[in-house]
Design a protein around this motif. Sequence first.
Motif, PDB file in Angstrom:
ATOM      1  N   UNK B 121      27.900  34.628 -19.143  1.00 48.94           N
ATOM      2  CA  UNK B 121      28.437  33.234 -18.873  1.00 48.94           C
ATOM      3  C   UNK B 121      27.423  32.023 -19.121  1.00 48.94           C
ATOM      4  N   UNK B 122      26.356  32.282 -18.592  1.00 50.58           N
ATOM      5  CA  UNK B 122      25.312  30.847 -18.447  1.00 50.58           C
ATOM      6  C   UNK B 122      25.082  30.487 -20.008  1.00 50.58           C
ATOM      7  N   UNK B 123      24.815  31.423 -20.970  1.00 48.71           N
ATOM      8  CA  UNK B 123      24.405  30.725 -22.130  1.00 48.71           C
ATOM      9  C   UNK B 123      25.552  30.171 -22.889  1.00 48.71           C
ATOM     10  N   UNK B 124      26.529  30.873 -22.592  1.00 54.36           N
ATOM     11  CA  UNK B 124      27.899  30.030 -23.047  1.00 54.36           C
ATOM     12  C   UNK B 124      28.272  28.814 -22.366  1.00 54.36           C
ATOM     13  N   UNK B 125      28.000  28.695 -21.017  1.00 56.91           N
ATOM     14  CA  UNK B 125      28.359  27.376 -20.565  1.00 56.91           C
ATOM     15  C   UNK B 125      27.258  26.281 -21.107  1.00 56.91           C
ATOM     16  N   UNK B 134      23.734  21.805 -17.798  1.00 60.51           N
ATOM     17  CA  UNK B 134      24.794  22.411 -17.683  1.00 60.51           C
ATOM     18  C   UNK B 134      24.929  23.322 -16.417  1.00 60.51           C
ATOM     19  N   UNK B 135      25.878  23.500 -15.766  1.00 55.94           N
ATOM     20  CA  UNK B 135      25.912  24.209 -14.448  1.00 55.94           C
ATOM     21  C   UNK B 135      25.356  25.824 -14.668  1.00 55.94           C
ATOM     22  N   UNK B 136      24.664  26.311 -13.852  1.00 57.13           N
ATOM     23  CA  UNK B 136      24.221  27.728 -13.776  1.00 57.13           C
ATOM     24  C   UNK B 136      24.950  28.301 -12.752  1.00 57.13           C
TER      25      UNK B 136
END
Lengths: 286, 272
Positions: B121-125, B134-136
Amino acid sequence: MSSAARKRLVTALLLAPAAVWLFLFLVLPFIAIVVFSLGERAPAGGYQPALTLAQYANLPARAAAFWNTLVLAPAGALACLLIAYPVAYYLALKVLPQRRLLLVALIIIPFWTSLLIRTYAWMYILGGRGIPAFLELVGLPDLRLINTPGAVLLGIVYGYLPLMILPIYISLERLDRRLLEASADLGATPFSTFFSVTLRLSLPGMMTGFSLVLILLLGEYLIPTLLGGGKVFFIGNALVDLFLQSRNWPFGSAIAVALVGIAVVLLLAANRITARLSGARQVDLL
Amino acid sequence: MMRAFVTAVYGFLYLPIGLVVLFSFNAGRHASDFTGFSVQWYGRALSNTFLMEALTNSLIVATTSAALASLCGTAAALGLGRAGPRTRAVFDALFGAAIVVPGVVIGIATLVALVQLFGIVNPALAALWPGDAPPRLSLGYGSIIAAHGLFSTALVTMIVRARLGALGRDMVEASSDLYASPFTTFRSIVLPQILPAILAGFLLAFTFSFDDFIVAFFVAGSQTTLPMYVFASIRRGVTPEINAIGALVLVASILLVITAQLLLRRRRPASA
Protein backbone atom coordinates in the motif's frame (compact mmCIF):
# COMPACT_ATOMS: atom_id res chain seq x y z
CA MET A 1 -37.30 -4.48 -3.86
CA SER A 2 -39.17 -7.51 -2.57
CA SER A 3 -39.42 -7.90 1.18
CA ALA A 4 -37.37 -11.12 1.18
CA ALA A 5 -34.53 -9.48 -0.77
CA ARG A 6 -34.68 -6.51 1.55
CA LYS A 7 -34.47 -8.74 4.58
CA ARG A 8 -31.41 -10.48 3.15
CA LEU A 9 -29.78 -7.13 2.42
CA VAL A 10 -30.28 -5.97 6.03
CA THR A 11 -28.83 -9.25 7.31
CA ALA A 12 -25.79 -8.87 5.06
CA LEU A 13 -25.27 -5.26 6.16
CA LEU A 14 -25.44 -6.28 9.82
CA LEU A 15 -22.85 -9.00 9.30
CA ALA A 16 -20.57 -6.98 7.00
CA PRO A 17 -18.44 -5.11 9.60
CA ALA A 18 -17.65 -8.29 11.56
CA ALA A 19 -16.99 -10.18 8.32
CA VAL A 20 -14.50 -7.54 7.14
CA TRP A 21 -12.76 -7.65 10.51
CA LEU A 22 -12.61 -11.45 10.61
CA PHE A 23 -11.27 -11.55 7.07
CA LEU A 24 -8.64 -8.80 7.43
CA PHE A 25 -7.37 -9.69 10.89
CA LEU A 26 -7.92 -13.45 11.18
CA VAL A 27 -8.23 -15.19 7.80
CA LEU A 28 -5.72 -13.05 5.88
CA PRO A 29 -3.07 -13.12 8.66
CA PHE A 30 -3.41 -16.88 8.90
CA ILE A 31 -2.91 -17.27 5.14
CA ALA A 32 0.08 -14.93 5.46
CA ILE A 33 1.86 -17.08 8.07
CA VAL A 34 1.22 -20.23 6.03
CA VAL A 35 2.78 -18.53 2.98
CA PHE A 36 5.69 -17.23 5.07
CA SER A 37 6.31 -20.66 6.56
CA LEU A 38 7.00 -21.93 3.03
CA GLY A 39 9.52 -19.14 2.35
CA GLU A 40 13.14 -18.45 3.22
CA ARG A 41 14.83 -16.02 5.58
CA ALA A 42 16.15 -12.96 3.77
CA PRO A 43 19.87 -12.33 4.39
CA ALA A 44 19.10 -9.21 6.45
CA GLY A 45 16.28 -10.91 8.34
CA GLY A 46 12.61 -11.03 7.45
CA TYR A 47 11.10 -12.91 4.54
CA GLN A 48 12.14 -13.91 1.04
CA PRO A 49 9.60 -15.68 -1.21
CA ALA A 50 10.25 -19.36 -1.88
CA LEU A 51 8.38 -22.64 -1.93
CA THR A 52 10.15 -25.00 0.41
CA LEU A 53 9.44 -27.20 3.40
CA ALA A 54 12.89 -26.42 4.82
CA GLN A 55 11.42 -24.42 7.71
CA TYR A 56 9.31 -27.36 8.81
CA ALA A 57 12.27 -29.74 8.46
CA ASN A 58 14.12 -27.36 10.77
CA LEU A 59 11.50 -27.61 13.57
CA PRO A 60 13.67 -30.01 15.65
CA ALA A 61 16.09 -27.08 16.14
CA ARG A 62 13.53 -25.78 18.63
CA ALA A 63 12.76 -29.21 20.12
CA ALA A 64 13.49 -27.99 23.66
CA ALA A 65 10.72 -25.36 23.47
CA PHE A 66 8.25 -27.90 22.07
CA TRP A 67 9.27 -30.46 24.68
CA ASN A 68 8.90 -28.04 27.62
CA THR A 69 5.53 -26.83 26.35
CA LEU A 70 4.18 -30.27 25.57
CA VAL A 71 5.14 -31.53 29.02
CA LEU A 72 4.31 -28.55 31.24
CA ALA A 73 1.12 -27.41 29.44
CA PRO A 74 -0.73 -30.77 29.77
CA ALA A 75 0.65 -31.20 33.31
CA GLY A 76 -0.60 -27.72 34.21
CA ALA A 77 -4.00 -28.31 32.60
CA LEU A 78 -4.34 -31.61 34.48
CA ALA A 79 -3.39 -29.96 37.79
CA CYS A 80 -5.97 -27.24 37.06
CA LEU A 81 -8.60 -29.90 36.39
CA LEU A 82 -7.91 -31.80 39.61
CA ILE A 83 -8.11 -28.63 41.71
CA ALA A 84 -11.01 -27.11 39.77
CA TYR A 85 -13.38 -30.07 39.97
CA PRO A 86 -14.02 -30.06 43.73
CA VAL A 87 -14.43 -26.27 43.64
CA ALA A 88 -16.95 -26.43 40.78
CA TYR A 89 -18.76 -29.31 42.49
CA TYR A 90 -18.98 -27.39 45.73
CA LEU A 91 -20.26 -24.24 44.00
CA ALA A 92 -22.85 -26.09 41.93
CA LEU A 93 -24.20 -28.60 44.43
CA LYS A 94 -23.24 -27.65 47.99
CA VAL A 95 -23.67 -23.88 48.27
CA LEU A 96 -26.90 -22.07 49.11
CA PRO A 97 -28.21 -20.35 45.97
CA GLN A 98 -28.08 -16.87 47.51
CA ARG A 99 -24.36 -17.20 48.24
CA ARG A 100 -23.57 -18.89 44.94
CA LEU A 101 -23.65 -15.73 42.80
CA LEU A 102 -21.04 -14.00 44.90
CA LEU A 103 -18.77 -17.06 45.04
CA VAL A 104 -18.98 -17.58 41.26
CA ALA A 105 -18.29 -13.88 40.68
CA LEU A 106 -15.18 -14.25 42.84
CA ILE A 107 -13.95 -16.93 40.41
CA ILE A 108 -14.74 -14.83 37.32
CA ILE A 109 -12.95 -11.70 38.61
CA PRO A 110 -9.36 -13.07 38.62
CA PHE A 111 -9.93 -14.51 35.15
CA TRP A 112 -10.43 -10.99 33.79
CA THR A 113 -7.69 -9.42 35.87
CA SER A 114 -4.27 -8.71 34.33
CA LEU A 115 -2.37 -11.99 34.01
CA LEU A 116 0.82 -9.93 33.86
CA ILE A 117 0.29 -8.39 37.30
CA ARG A 118 -0.99 -11.63 38.81
CA THR A 119 2.07 -13.51 37.55
CA TYR A 120 4.29 -10.69 38.73
CA ALA A 121 2.83 -11.17 42.23
CA TRP A 122 4.35 -14.66 42.24
CA MET A 123 7.76 -13.29 41.24
CA TYR A 124 7.52 -11.27 44.40
CA ILE A 125 6.35 -14.22 46.51
CA LEU A 126 8.75 -16.84 45.14
CA GLY A 127 11.66 -14.46 44.59
CA GLY A 128 14.74 -14.34 46.86
CA ARG A 129 13.14 -11.85 49.24
CA GLY A 130 9.78 -13.63 49.39
CA ILE A 131 9.16 -17.15 50.70
CA PRO A 132 12.87 -18.18 50.62
CA ALA A 133 13.75 -15.25 52.90
CA PHE A 134 11.13 -16.37 55.41
CA LEU A 135 12.22 -19.99 55.18
CA GLU A 136 15.77 -18.91 55.92
CA LEU A 137 14.51 -17.48 59.22
CA VAL A 138 13.26 -20.92 60.24
CA GLY A 139 16.48 -22.58 59.17
CA LEU A 140 15.96 -23.64 55.55
CA PRO A 141 18.64 -21.66 53.72
CA ASP A 142 19.39 -21.54 49.99
CA LEU A 143 16.04 -22.71 48.78
CA ARG A 144 15.50 -21.77 45.15
CA LEU A 145 11.89 -21.49 44.05
CA ILE A 146 11.77 -19.00 41.19
CA ASN A 147 13.14 -19.82 37.73
CA THR A 148 12.30 -23.50 38.07
CA PRO A 149 9.79 -25.68 36.17
CA GLY A 150 7.86 -25.94 39.45
CA ALA A 151 7.42 -22.17 39.59
CA VAL A 152 6.15 -22.17 35.98
CA LEU A 153 3.68 -24.93 36.85
CA LEU A 154 2.45 -23.00 39.87
CA GLY A 155 2.01 -19.88 37.74
CA ILE A 156 0.06 -21.88 35.16
CA VAL A 157 -2.32 -23.30 37.76
CA TYR A 158 -2.76 -19.88 39.33
CA GLY A 159 -3.39 -18.14 36.01
CA TYR A 160 -5.73 -20.67 34.42
CA LEU A 161 -7.66 -22.17 37.35
CA PRO A 162 -10.68 -19.83 36.93
CA LEU A 163 -10.99 -20.75 33.25
CA MET A 164 -11.13 -24.44 34.24
CA ILE A 165 -13.63 -23.96 37.07
CA LEU A 166 -16.25 -22.06 35.04
CA PRO A 167 -17.18 -24.64 32.34
CA ILE A 168 -17.21 -27.50 34.88
CA TYR A 169 -19.39 -25.41 37.18
CA ILE A 170 -21.79 -24.65 34.31
CA SER A 171 -22.14 -28.33 33.38
CA LEU A 172 -22.69 -29.37 37.02
CA GLU A 173 -25.16 -26.55 37.63
CA ARG A 174 -27.29 -27.69 34.68
CA LEU A 175 -27.28 -31.27 35.90
CA ASP A 176 -30.75 -32.59 36.66
CA ARG A 177 -30.79 -33.17 40.44
CA ARG A 178 -33.58 -35.74 40.07
CA LEU A 179 -31.07 -38.09 38.44
CA LEU A 180 -29.01 -38.04 41.64
CA GLU A 181 -32.11 -38.76 43.73
CA ALA A 182 -33.15 -41.55 41.37
CA SER A 183 -29.72 -43.09 41.60
CA ALA A 184 -29.84 -43.01 45.40
CA ASP A 185 -33.41 -44.36 45.48
CA LEU A 186 -32.29 -47.29 43.34
CA GLY A 187 -29.78 -48.19 46.01
CA ALA A 188 -26.58 -46.73 44.60
CA THR A 189 -24.02 -45.60 47.16
CA PRO A 190 -23.06 -41.90 47.02
CA PHE A 191 -19.71 -43.08 45.69
CA SER A 192 -21.15 -44.98 42.74
CA THR A 193 -23.72 -42.22 42.05
CA PHE A 194 -20.84 -39.80 41.75
CA PHE A 195 -18.89 -41.97 39.32
CA SER A 196 -21.74 -43.22 37.16
CA VAL A 197 -23.97 -40.10 37.11
CA THR A 198 -22.31 -36.86 38.24
CA LEU A 199 -18.85 -37.35 36.82
CA ARG A 200 -20.18 -38.70 33.55
CA LEU A 201 -22.64 -35.85 33.03
CA SER A 202 -20.03 -33.21 33.84
CA LEU A 203 -17.57 -34.69 31.36
CA PRO A 204 -18.44 -32.19 28.58
CA GLY A 205 -17.63 -29.32 30.96
CA MET A 206 -14.37 -30.96 31.98
CA MET A 207 -13.34 -31.49 28.36
CA THR A 208 -14.23 -27.89 27.41
CA GLY A 209 -12.18 -26.55 30.31
CA PHE A 210 -9.28 -28.89 29.68
CA SER A 211 -8.98 -28.26 25.94
CA LEU A 212 -9.45 -24.49 26.31
CA VAL A 213 -6.79 -24.22 29.01
CA LEU A 214 -4.41 -26.56 27.18
CA ILE A 215 -4.67 -24.66 23.89
CA LEU A 216 -4.15 -21.28 25.53
CA LEU A 217 -1.18 -22.72 27.45
CA LEU A 218 0.45 -23.89 24.22
CA GLY A 219 0.89 -20.20 23.32
CA GLU A 220 1.79 -19.00 26.83
CA TYR A 221 4.69 -16.56 27.01
CA LEU A 222 4.38 -14.42 30.14
CA ILE A 223 4.39 -17.21 32.74
CA PRO A 224 7.51 -19.09 31.53
CA THR A 225 9.28 -15.78 30.93
CA LEU A 226 8.59 -14.25 34.33
CA LEU A 227 8.64 -17.38 36.52
CA GLY A 228 11.00 -19.52 34.43
CA GLY A 229 13.56 -16.74 34.07
CA GLY A 230 15.00 -17.86 30.72
CA LYS A 231 15.59 -21.38 32.02
CA VAL A 232 12.17 -22.79 31.12
CA PHE A 233 11.44 -22.05 27.46
CA PHE A 234 8.01 -22.44 25.87
CA ILE A 235 7.00 -22.28 22.19
CA GLY A 236 5.85 -18.72 22.92
CA ASN A 237 9.43 -17.78 23.92
CA ALA A 238 10.78 -19.27 20.70
CA LEU A 239 8.25 -17.23 18.70
CA VAL A 240 9.11 -13.96 20.44
CA ASP A 241 12.79 -14.66 19.84
CA LEU A 242 12.33 -15.50 16.16
CA PHE A 243 10.04 -12.57 15.37
CA LEU A 244 11.36 -9.77 17.54
CA GLN A 245 15.02 -10.63 18.06
CA SER A 246 16.63 -12.89 15.46
CA ARG A 247 14.07 -11.88 12.82
CA ASN A 248 13.75 -15.30 11.21
CA TRP A 249 10.14 -14.82 10.17
CA PRO A 250 9.72 -17.89 7.93
CA PHE A 251 10.96 -20.25 10.64
CA GLY A 252 8.83 -18.49 13.24
CA SER A 253 5.81 -18.80 10.94
CA ALA A 254 6.42 -22.54 10.58
CA ILE A 255 6.47 -22.87 14.38
CA ALA A 256 3.25 -20.85 14.67
CA VAL A 257 1.54 -23.03 12.04
CA ALA A 258 2.75 -26.15 13.87
CA LEU A 259 1.32 -24.74 17.12
CA VAL A 260 -2.08 -24.15 15.51
CA GLY A 261 -1.90 -27.66 14.01
CA ILE A 262 -1.29 -29.21 17.45
CA ALA A 263 -4.17 -27.16 18.88
CA VAL A 264 -6.57 -28.32 16.14
CA VAL A 265 -5.61 -31.97 16.65
CA LEU A 266 -6.14 -31.61 20.42
CA LEU A 267 -9.51 -29.97 19.93
CA LEU A 268 -10.70 -32.70 17.54
CA ALA A 269 -9.46 -35.41 19.89
CA ALA A 270 -11.23 -33.76 22.86
CA ASN A 271 -14.48 -33.59 20.87
CA ARG A 272 -14.17 -37.22 19.86
CA ILE A 273 -13.49 -38.39 23.42
CA THR A 274 -16.39 -36.35 24.81
CA ALA A 275 -18.77 -37.71 22.18
CA ARG A 276 -17.72 -41.29 22.85
CA LEU A 277 -17.87 -41.12 26.64
CA SER A 278 -20.97 -39.07 27.23
CA GLY A 279 -22.82 -38.76 23.95
CA ALA A 280 -23.03 -35.01 24.46
CA ARG A 281 -21.37 -31.98 22.91
CA GLN A 282 -18.98 -29.72 24.77
CA VAL A 283 -20.37 -26.90 26.86
CA ASP A 284 -20.24 -23.43 25.37
CA LEU A 285 -18.57 -20.97 27.66
CA LEU A 286 -21.24 -18.38 28.43
CA MET B 1 -13.18 -31.14 54.28
CA MET B 2 -14.37 -30.05 50.87
CA ARG B 3 -15.26 -26.69 52.35
CA ALA B 4 -11.74 -26.25 53.71
CA PHE B 5 -10.30 -27.13 50.31
CA VAL B 6 -12.53 -24.62 48.52
CA THR B 7 -11.64 -21.93 51.06
CA ALA B 8 -7.96 -22.67 50.47
CA VAL B 9 -8.45 -22.29 46.69
CA TYR B 10 -10.09 -18.89 47.16
CA GLY B 11 -7.18 -17.92 49.38
CA PHE B 12 -4.75 -19.09 46.71
CA LEU B 13 -6.56 -16.97 44.09
CA TYR B 14 -6.72 -13.79 46.14
CA LEU B 15 -3.65 -13.84 48.37
CA PRO B 16 -1.17 -12.78 45.64
CA ILE B 17 -3.52 -9.99 44.53
CA GLY B 18 -3.79 -8.85 48.15
CA LEU B 19 -0.01 -8.94 48.54
CA VAL B 20 0.55 -6.67 45.53
CA VAL B 21 -1.89 -4.14 47.00
CA LEU B 22 -0.39 -4.47 50.48
CA PHE B 23 3.20 -4.01 49.36
CA SER B 24 2.28 -1.06 47.16
CA PHE B 25 1.87 0.76 50.49
CA ASN B 26 5.20 -0.44 51.85
CA ALA B 27 7.61 2.30 52.81
CA GLY B 28 10.57 -0.04 52.26
CA ARG B 29 11.72 -1.56 49.01
CA HIS B 30 11.35 -5.29 49.64
CA ALA B 31 8.72 -7.85 50.50
CA SER B 32 10.78 -9.16 53.40
CA ASP B 33 10.90 -5.81 55.15
CA PHE B 34 7.58 -4.11 55.62
CA THR B 35 8.86 -0.95 57.18
CA GLY B 36 5.68 1.04 57.47
CA PHE B 37 2.79 2.57 55.57
CA SER B 38 3.50 4.99 52.75
CA VAL B 39 1.95 6.18 49.51
CA GLN B 40 5.28 7.34 48.11
CA TRP B 41 5.31 4.68 45.35
CA TYR B 42 1.97 5.92 44.06
CA GLY B 43 3.46 9.41 43.90
CA ARG B 44 6.48 8.08 42.01
CA ALA B 45 4.30 6.11 39.61
CA LEU B 46 1.99 9.04 38.87
CA SER B 47 4.86 11.44 38.26
CA ASN B 48 6.64 9.03 35.90
CA THR B 49 6.00 10.55 32.47
CA PHE B 50 6.81 7.36 30.53
CA LEU B 51 4.36 5.44 32.63
CA MET B 52 1.65 8.07 32.21
CA GLU B 53 2.20 8.11 28.45
CA ALA B 54 1.84 4.31 28.34
CA LEU B 55 -1.33 4.59 30.43
CA THR B 56 -2.78 7.18 28.03
CA ASN B 57 -1.95 4.93 25.06
CA SER B 58 -3.66 1.98 26.74
CA LEU B 59 -6.77 4.01 27.52
CA ILE B 60 -7.02 5.23 23.92
CA VAL B 61 -6.53 1.74 22.48
CA ALA B 62 -8.89 0.01 24.93
CA THR B 63 -11.69 2.57 24.54
CA THR B 64 -11.52 2.61 20.74
CA SER B 65 -11.25 -1.14 20.26
CA ALA B 66 -14.03 -1.84 22.78
CA ALA B 67 -16.33 0.74 21.17
CA LEU B 68 -15.73 -0.63 17.65
CA ALA B 69 -16.16 -4.19 18.89
CA SER B 70 -19.44 -3.30 20.63
CA LEU B 71 -20.84 -1.89 17.37
CA CYS B 72 -19.59 -4.70 15.11
CA GLY B 73 -20.37 -7.42 17.65
CA THR B 74 -23.92 -6.24 18.32
CA ALA B 75 -24.62 -5.90 14.59
CA ALA B 76 -23.18 -9.38 14.00
CA ALA B 77 -25.27 -10.90 16.82
CA LEU B 78 -28.43 -9.35 15.33
CA GLY B 79 -27.42 -10.46 11.83
CA LEU B 80 -26.67 -14.03 12.89
CA GLY B 81 -30.13 -14.26 14.45
CA ARG B 82 -31.58 -13.69 10.94
CA ALA B 83 -28.98 -15.55 8.88
CA GLY B 84 -29.22 -19.06 7.43
CA PRO B 85 -27.58 -22.08 9.08
CA ARG B 86 -24.61 -22.17 6.69
CA THR B 87 -23.68 -18.52 7.25
CA ARG B 88 -24.05 -19.06 10.96
CA ALA B 89 -21.73 -22.09 10.92
CA VAL B 90 -19.00 -20.11 9.12
CA PHE B 91 -19.22 -17.21 11.57
CA ASP B 92 -19.33 -19.57 14.56
CA ALA B 93 -16.12 -21.24 13.40
CA LEU B 94 -14.32 -17.93 12.80
CA PHE B 95 -15.46 -16.34 16.07
CA GLY B 96 -14.49 -19.53 17.90
CA ALA B 97 -11.02 -19.36 16.33
CA ALA B 98 -10.69 -15.66 17.27
CA ILE B 99 -11.30 -16.59 20.91
CA VAL B 100 -9.38 -19.87 21.17
CA VAL B 101 -6.24 -19.17 19.09
CA PRO B 102 -3.50 -18.10 21.55
CA GLY B 103 -2.63 -14.39 21.56
CA VAL B 104 0.95 -15.05 20.52
CA VAL B 105 -0.24 -16.54 17.21
CA ILE B 106 -2.76 -13.73 16.62
CA GLY B 107 0.00 -11.19 17.30
CA ILE B 108 2.49 -12.81 14.92
CA ALA B 109 -0.02 -13.42 12.14
CA THR B 110 -1.29 -9.83 12.31
CA LEU B 111 2.27 -8.50 12.30
CA VAL B 112 3.23 -10.56 9.25
CA ALA B 113 0.06 -9.69 7.32
CA LEU B 114 0.21 -5.96 8.10
CA VAL B 115 3.89 -5.60 7.21
CA GLN B 116 3.20 -7.24 3.83
CA LEU B 117 0.11 -5.10 3.33
CA PHE B 118 2.01 -1.88 4.12
CA GLY B 119 4.73 -3.00 1.70
CA ILE B 120 2.13 -2.96 -1.08
CA VAL B 121 0.00 0.00 0.00
CA ASN B 122 2.72 2.52 0.92
CA PRO B 123 4.49 2.60 -2.50
CA ALA B 124 1.08 2.80 -4.17
CA LEU B 125 0.09 5.72 -1.95
CA ALA B 126 3.41 7.44 -2.67
CA ALA B 127 2.87 7.06 -6.42
CA LEU B 128 -0.71 8.31 -6.37
CA TRP B 129 -0.34 11.09 -3.79
CA PRO B 130 -0.41 14.54 -5.40
CA GLY B 131 1.62 16.34 -2.70
CA ASP B 132 5.21 15.95 -1.51
CA ALA B 133 4.63 14.05 1.73
CA PRO B 134 2.41 11.02 1.09
CA PRO B 135 0.87 9.38 4.17
CA ARG B 136 2.64 6.21 5.29
CA LEU B 137 0.79 3.41 7.01
CA SER B 138 2.74 1.88 9.86
CA LEU B 139 2.29 -0.20 13.01
CA GLY B 140 0.90 1.72 15.96
CA TYR B 141 -2.46 2.59 17.52
CA GLY B 142 -4.35 1.35 14.49
CA SER B 143 -2.80 -2.10 14.41
CA ILE B 144 -3.24 -2.68 18.17
CA ILE B 145 -6.88 -1.54 17.97
CA ALA B 146 -7.51 -3.84 15.00
CA ALA B 147 -5.91 -6.89 16.62
CA HIS B 148 -7.66 -6.35 19.96
CA GLY B 149 -10.92 -5.68 18.15
CA LEU B 150 -10.82 -9.18 16.68
CA PHE B 151 -11.07 -10.96 20.05
CA SER B 152 -13.40 -8.29 21.41
CA THR B 153 -15.85 -8.48 18.49
CA ALA B 154 -16.08 -12.25 18.98
CA LEU B 155 -16.62 -11.69 22.71
CA VAL B 156 -19.37 -9.06 22.31
CA THR B 157 -21.11 -11.18 19.67
CA MET B 158 -21.13 -14.16 22.03
CA ILE B 159 -22.53 -12.15 24.98
CA VAL B 160 -25.19 -10.29 22.97
CA ARG B 161 -26.29 -13.49 21.21
CA ALA B 162 -26.79 -15.21 24.57
CA ARG B 163 -29.06 -12.34 25.64
CA LEU B 164 -30.93 -12.31 22.31
CA GLY B 165 -31.56 -16.04 22.71
CA ALA B 166 -33.20 -15.40 26.10
CA LEU B 167 -35.36 -12.58 24.67
CA GLY B 168 -39.10 -13.23 24.64
CA ARG B 169 -40.41 -13.68 21.10
CA ASP B 170 -43.94 -12.76 22.15
CA MET B 171 -43.09 -9.09 22.80
CA VAL B 172 -41.50 -8.80 19.37
CA GLU B 173 -44.49 -10.48 17.72
CA ALA B 174 -46.98 -8.34 19.67
CA SER B 175 -45.10 -5.25 18.54
CA SER B 176 -45.27 -6.17 14.86
CA ASP B 177 -48.92 -7.30 15.18
CA LEU B 178 -49.64 -3.77 16.37
CA TYR B 179 -48.09 -2.44 13.13
CA ALA B 180 -44.82 -1.21 14.56
CA SER B 181 -42.15 -1.02 11.82
CA PRO B 182 -39.21 -3.44 12.27
CA PHE B 183 -37.02 -0.50 13.22
CA THR B 184 -39.47 0.74 15.86
CA THR B 185 -39.74 -2.78 17.27
CA PHE B 186 -35.95 -2.96 17.43
CA ARG B 187 -35.58 0.44 19.08
CA SER B 188 -38.33 0.12 21.66
CA ILE B 189 -38.44 -3.63 22.39
CA VAL B 190 -35.17 -5.36 21.47
CA LEU B 191 -32.56 -2.66 22.15
CA PRO B 192 -33.60 -1.88 25.75
CA GLN B 193 -33.42 -5.59 26.57
CA ILE B 194 -30.00 -6.24 25.05
CA LEU B 195 -28.43 -2.94 26.16
CA PRO B 196 -27.08 -4.36 29.46
CA ALA B 197 -25.41 -7.18 27.52
CA ILE B 198 -23.86 -4.69 25.07
CA LEU B 199 -22.53 -2.60 27.95
CA ALA B 200 -21.17 -5.70 29.71
CA GLY B 201 -19.51 -6.71 26.43
CA PHE B 202 -17.97 -3.25 26.12
CA LEU B 203 -16.56 -3.39 29.66
CA LEU B 204 -15.10 -6.89 29.24
CA ALA B 205 -13.64 -5.92 25.84
CA PHE B 206 -12.11 -2.83 27.45
CA THR B 207 -10.67 -4.95 30.27
CA PHE B 208 -9.23 -7.45 27.81
CA SER B 209 -7.56 -4.76 25.71
CA PHE B 210 -6.33 -2.81 28.73
CA ASP B 211 -4.71 -5.95 30.21
CA ASP B 212 -3.40 -7.54 27.02
CA PHE B 213 0.34 -7.78 26.72
CA ILE B 214 1.22 -10.39 24.13
CA VAL B 215 -0.79 -9.18 21.11
CA ALA B 216 0.31 -5.58 21.58
CA PHE B 217 3.92 -6.74 22.06
CA PHE B 218 3.98 -7.86 18.42
CA VAL B 219 1.88 -5.22 16.64
CA ALA B 220 2.53 -2.04 18.66
CA GLY B 221 5.41 -0.81 16.45
CA SER B 222 7.01 2.09 18.29
CA GLN B 223 4.05 2.61 20.65
CA THR B 224 4.11 1.38 24.23
CA THR B 225 1.00 0.25 26.10
CA LEU B 226 0.80 0.07 29.88
CA PRO B 227 1.29 -3.73 30.10
CA MET B 228 4.30 -3.41 27.75
CA TYR B 229 5.78 -0.74 30.00
CA VAL B 230 5.14 -2.82 33.13
CA PHE B 231 6.66 -5.91 31.50
CA ALA B 232 9.80 -4.01 30.50
CA SER B 233 10.16 -2.59 34.03
CA ILE B 234 9.68 -6.01 35.62
CA ARG B 235 12.48 -7.40 33.48
CA ARG B 236 14.72 -4.63 34.77
CA GLY B 237 13.91 -5.64 38.33
CA VAL B 238 11.05 -5.73 40.80
CA THR B 239 10.31 -2.30 42.32
CA PRO B 240 7.54 -1.05 44.61
CA GLU B 241 6.58 1.43 41.89
CA ILE B 242 5.35 -1.56 39.84
CA ASN B 243 3.33 -2.67 42.87
CA ALA B 244 1.60 0.71 42.94
CA ILE B 245 0.68 0.70 39.26
CA GLY B 246 -0.17 -3.01 39.50
CA ALA B 247 -2.53 -2.35 42.41
CA LEU B 248 -4.25 0.42 40.43
CA VAL B 249 -4.64 -1.85 37.38
CA LEU B 250 -5.98 -4.71 39.52
CA VAL B 251 -8.52 -2.52 41.28
CA ALA B 252 -9.62 -0.93 37.98
CA SER B 253 -10.17 -4.31 36.28
CA ILE B 254 -11.95 -5.75 39.31
CA LEU B 255 -14.39 -2.80 39.33
CA LEU B 256 -14.99 -3.14 35.58
CA VAL B 257 -15.65 -6.88 35.82
CA ILE B 258 -17.99 -6.49 38.79
CA THR B 259 -19.99 -3.87 36.86
CA ALA B 260 -20.13 -6.18 33.82
CA GLN B 261 -21.31 -9.08 36.00
CA LEU B 262 -24.04 -6.95 37.58
CA LEU B 263 -25.22 -5.93 34.11
CA LEU B 264 -25.31 -9.55 32.95
CA ARG B 265 -26.95 -10.83 36.12
CA ARG B 266 -30.38 -9.31 35.65
CA ARG B 267 -32.75 -12.09 34.68
CA ARG B 268 -29.94 -14.50 33.83
CA PRO B 269 -28.42 -15.65 37.07
CA ALA B 270 -25.27 -17.61 37.70
CA SER B 271 -23.53 -18.10 34.43
CA ALA B 272 -20.43 -16.57 32.98
